[in-house]
Scaffold this motif. Structure first.
Motif, PDB file in Angstrom:
ATOM      1  N   VAL A 152      42.547  37.530  32.263  1.00 12.90           N
ATOM      2  CA  VAL A 152      42.395  36.305  33.053  1.00 12.90           C
ATOM      3  C   VAL A 152      43.313  35.206  32.511  1.00 12.90           C
ATOM      4  O   VAL A 152      44.070  34.576  33.268  1.00 12.90           O
ATOM      5  CB  VAL A 152      40.927  35.808  33.019  1.00 12.90           C
ATOM      6  CG1 VAL A 152      40.823  34.391  33.547  1.00 12.90           C
ATOM      7  CG2 VAL A 152      40.037  36.726  33.839  1.00 12.90           C
ATOM      8  N   GLU A 156      46.565  33.357  34.186  1.00 17.23           N
ATOM      9  CA  GLU A 156      46.586  31.898  34.334  1.00 17.23           C
ATOM     10  C   GLU A 156      47.732  31.270  33.544  1.00 17.23           C
ATOM     11  O   GLU A 156      48.238  30.216  33.909  1.00 17.23           O
ATOM     12  CB  GLU A 156      45.229  31.316  33.927  1.00 17.23           C
ATOM     13  CG  GLU A 156      44.130  31.716  34.931  1.00 17.23           C
ATOM     14  CD  GLU A 156      42.701  31.364  34.482  1.00 17.23           C
ATOM     15  OE1 GLU A 156      42.553  30.814  33.384  1.00 17.23           O
ATOM     16  OE2 GLU A 156      41.768  31.662  35.247  1.00 17.23           O
TER      17      GLU A 156
ATOM     18  N   PRO B  19      25.531  31.765  32.089  1.00 18.57           N
ATOM     19  CA  PRO B  19      26.186  30.494  31.754  1.00 18.57           C
ATOM     20  C   PRO B  19      27.684  30.583  32.059  1.00 18.57           C
ATOM     21  O   PRO B  19      28.232  31.680  32.160  1.00 18.57           O
ATOM     22  CB  PRO B  19      25.955  30.372  30.251  1.00 18.57           C
ATOM     23  CG  PRO B  19      25.826  31.776  29.765  1.00 18.57           C
ATOM     24  CD  PRO B  19      25.201  32.557  30.890  1.00 18.57           C
ATOM     25  N   ASN B  21      30.821  30.399  30.609  1.00 12.99           N
ATOM     26  CA  ASN B  21      31.575  30.384  29.350  1.00 12.99           C
ATOM     27  C   ASN B  21      33.076  30.370  29.619  1.00 12.99           C
ATOM     28  O   ASN B  21      33.510  30.436  30.763  1.00 12.99           O
ATOM     29  CB  ASN B  21      31.200  31.628  28.535  1.00 12.99           C
ATOM     30  CG  ASN B  21      29.761  31.566  28.050  1.00 12.99           C
ATOM     31  OD1 ASN B  21      29.275  30.508  27.679  1.00 12.99           O
ATOM     32  ND2 ASN B  21      29.069  32.690  28.080  1.00 12.99           N
ATOM     33  N   TYR B  22      33.856  30.317  28.543  1.00  9.06           N
ATOM     34  CA  TYR B  22      35.309  30.419  28.655  1.00  9.06           C
ATOM     35  C   TYR B  22      35.697  31.887  28.761  1.00  9.06           C
ATOM     36  O   TYR B  22      35.098  32.693  28.048  1.00  9.06           O
ATOM     37  CB  TYR B  22      35.966  29.774  27.424  1.00  9.06           C
ATOM     38  CG  TYR B  22      37.462  29.744  27.500  1.00  9.06           C
ATOM     39  CD1 TYR B  22      38.119  28.751  28.214  1.00  9.06           C
ATOM     40  CD2 TYR B  22      38.224  30.732  26.871  1.00  9.06           C
ATOM     41  CE1 TYR B  22      39.505  28.736  28.305  1.00  9.06           C
ATOM     42  CE2 TYR B  22      39.603  30.721  26.963  1.00  9.06           C
ATOM     43  CZ  TYR B  22      40.239  29.725  27.676  1.00  9.06           C
ATOM     44  OH  TYR B  22      41.595  29.716  27.771  1.00  9.06           O
ATOM     45  N   PRO B  23      36.655  32.291  29.556  1.00  4.40           N
ATOM     46  CA  PRO B  23      37.458  31.510  30.515  1.00  4.40           C
ATOM     47  C   PRO B  23      36.630  31.172  31.773  1.00  4.40           C
ATOM     48  O   PRO B  23      36.142  32.089  32.450  1.00  4.40           O
ATOM     49  CB  PRO B  23      38.594  32.460  30.882  1.00  4.40           C
ATOM     50  CG  PRO B  23      38.432  33.704  30.050  1.00  4.40           C
ATOM     51  CD  PRO B  23      37.044  33.721  29.542  1.00  4.40           C
ATOM     52  N   LYS B  25      36.948  30.184  34.839  1.00  3.31           N
ATOM     53  CA  LYS B  25      37.133  30.615  36.228  1.00  3.31           C
ATOM     54  C   LYS B  25      36.542  32.009  36.479  1.00  3.31           C
ATOM     55  O   LYS B  25      36.026  32.278  37.560  1.00  3.31           O
ATOM     56  CB  LYS B  25      38.624  30.585  36.600  1.00  3.31           C
ATOM     57  CG  LYS B  25      38.856  30.670  38.103  1.00  3.31           C
ATOM     58  CD  LYS B  25      40.328  30.469  38.474  1.00  3.31           C
ATOM     59  CE  LYS B  25      40.602  30.956  39.885  1.00  3.31           C
ATOM     60  NZ  LYS B  25      42.038  30.951  40.196  1.00  3.31           N
ATOM     61  N   ILE B  26      36.593  32.864  35.472  1.00  2.00           N
ATOM     62  CA  ILE B  26      36.063  34.217  35.685  1.00  2.00           C
ATOM     63  C   ILE B  26      34.531  34.194  35.730  1.00  2.00           C
ATOM     64  O   ILE B  26      33.911  34.864  36.566  1.00  2.00           O
ATOM     65  CB  ILE B  26      36.611  35.238  34.643  1.00  2.00           C
ATOM     66  CG1 ILE B  26      36.299  36.669  35.080  1.00  2.00           C
ATOM     67  CG2 ILE B  26      36.085  35.009  33.248  1.00  2.00           C
ATOM     68  CD1 ILE B  26      37.115  37.131  36.235  1.00  2.00           C
ATOM     69  N   PHE B  27      33.920  33.375  34.857  1.00  3.70           N
ATOM     70  CA  PHE B  27      32.455  33.292  34.881  1.00  3.70           C
ATOM     71  C   PHE B  27      31.976  32.610  36.170  1.00  3.70           C
ATOM     72  O   PHE B  27      30.941  32.962  36.724  1.00  3.70           O
ATOM     73  CB  PHE B  27      31.930  32.575  33.632  1.00  3.70           C
ATOM     74  CG  PHE B  27      31.946  33.452  32.416  1.00  3.70           C
ATOM     75  CD1 PHE B  27      30.920  34.361  32.193  1.00  3.70           C
ATOM     76  CD2 PHE B  27      32.990  33.409  31.493  1.00  3.70           C
ATOM     77  CE1 PHE B  27      30.921  35.200  31.081  1.00  3.70           C
ATOM     78  CE2 PHE B  27      33.008  34.242  30.378  1.00  3.70           C
ATOM     79  CZ  PHE B  27      31.980  35.134  30.174  1.00  3.70           C
TER      80      PHE B  27
END
Lengths: 294, 294
Positions: A152, A156, B19, B21-23, B25-27
């Protein structure tokens, strides 16, 4: 065991674990990418990690093969037109070029759950607590906290790097994040599960994790160098693509010379980790020597 | 527990389990499709199955939510341009329309391993043997022997049915295969895992499996009928598409009248299975009444 013995064992086991059931086209698509000629680095690392910590490498064989299947899953989806849009992989057409995009998406999906299924079905020597631990390691490395996080941020980063300023303080951190998750996480998965199967201690797991992290980054730097300096014939995939697309890579950020220097340093660090912890392994030595670029 | 209590419980738990989380956009992409307004049929079936076999439905909550995540995964990938190319789902834009194709592929991938991770992390009341059983059920239903087999044959049937002859002997078998795997397999997964968590016997597992198989086929027939007879406003997705594309469906093969008749028969069979085996459940009754089309 020599490298080639391990590779043969892995190839034979994959053959055994992957019959072409109905619906045939999906099982063929799954097997196609898993069985492309490859170095089998990850399964070999898993088997050798099991061995150096006193385990029976045969107990790690289903897990080793499953990790190669997971690796193939990442390749199939990374190569898709909506991702890296690659036509060749290991000198052969990529999965979607042979089976079409829909089947390539589904073949990748199928491998994600087929792989741990292979572990559960074929690891009769491992108790259920150990199997649960291996599942946890697998899910962590395969998912949004692992290899997918890397992919990902890699995608990006293409946008970031199009206008990228080499003095940007965030770039080294982003690059390190991508390499850690996209590459090192599967190396660590292979090494850690091999060690877990061998009943390695927490301390030993820490050591092999640090080894895998360092080796993973080294491997990715070497890959970035080769992407700039090699040909299709040498590598079996389209080269120079990262540079042409302005992708954030080790060489684009630090240049070829520093990349080679840092690669050498990381390889030395790997040798040191093995030596300091009295982990003798001709296999690991051979992998380190192969990855290094003088 | 009433239907709405279960649904609220499932929605709150999904919120807790997912939740951002990072990254990020995927979560976000993963959560987007899982939290689209839906009937939560599969998780409710899992909780209720646990309850009717004498278990504590709260023990089944992580598994129930994981199955909803798996269901969302199948929707995200089925909606992709290279598959069914759908723009709307549950009245909202599909995942790739909001997050782009690359992220939609990766969000689906991530859900496939995130879901069982949720089970392992949050099922502290279940011993490791039971967890392994649940993993086995999950992999079987999620993979190339389950829901993916259904999707593959569904895609491939589009070609068959373009030139399809209603007297072709193979068609009923192909259609039944698609419905069994694409739809009934996740119903059976939900019901079986709920039952396993409640320590159901082999005989009880057989009964609930037959119930799930029958209910799954009934659900799919109802879906095929609604695809012909409903509007976008009623269903939240583009309707009449299957017919326009000449897809093999229950209604295209047997016509509307016989489809409704067979649906009624299957619903009656479901009621009978419950009654014969003294499985009283207002929830299952409600689901059956909702699916039925008079």
């Amino acid at each position: 065991m020599k490298m080639n013995d391990y590779i043969e064992l892995v190839n034979n086991s994959i053959e055994k674990f992957m019959p072409i059931n109905y619906p045939h086209k999906i099982f063929k698509a799954m097997k196609y990418t898993v069985t492309l000629p490859g170095k089998r680095l990850r399964p070999v690392m898993c088997l050798e990690s099991c061995k150096i910590f006193g385990g029976n490498y045969e107990d790690a064989l289903p897990t080793a093969c499953a990790i190669e299947m997971l690796h193939a899953q990442t390749l199939i989806h990374d190569d898709l037109p909506c991702m890296d849009n690659d036509m060749y992989r290991r000198g052969q057409l990529t999965n979607h070029m042979v089976f079409g995009e829909a089947h390539a998406v589904l073949a990748g999906d199928a491998l994600l759950t087929f792989a741990p299924q292979i572990i559960l079905k074929n690891s009769k020597n491992l108790d259920s607590n150990k199997l649960i631990k291996i599942m946890e390691e697998y899910f962590q490395a395969a998912g949004a906290y692992g290899v997918i996080a890397g992919q990902v941020v890699d995608i990006e980063s293409e946008k970031i790097s199009q206008s990228f300023d080499k003095d940007d303080e965030q770039l080294p951190e982003i690059l390190s994040y991508i390499h850690t998750h996209k590459t090192a996480d599967l190396f660590k998965l292979a090494l850690r599960t091999g060690a877990i199967i061998a009943n390695a201690s927490e301390k030993q797991l820490e050591i092999i994790t640090e080894f895998g992290q360092t080796l993973g980054i080294a491997f990715q730097i070497a890959d970035d160098i080769l992407d700039e300096t090699s040909t299709f014939e040498e590598m079996g995939k389209t080269m120079g693509k990262d540079k042409a697309e302005g992708k954030l890579t080790y060489t684009s950020l630090y240049g070829l010379e520093k990349s080679k220097k840092d690669l050498n340093k990381l390889i030395s660090k790997c040798f040191n980790i093995l030596e300091e912890n009295h982990l003798q392994s001709d296999i690991f030595n051979e992998i380190l020597n192969r990855i290094n670029i003088k």
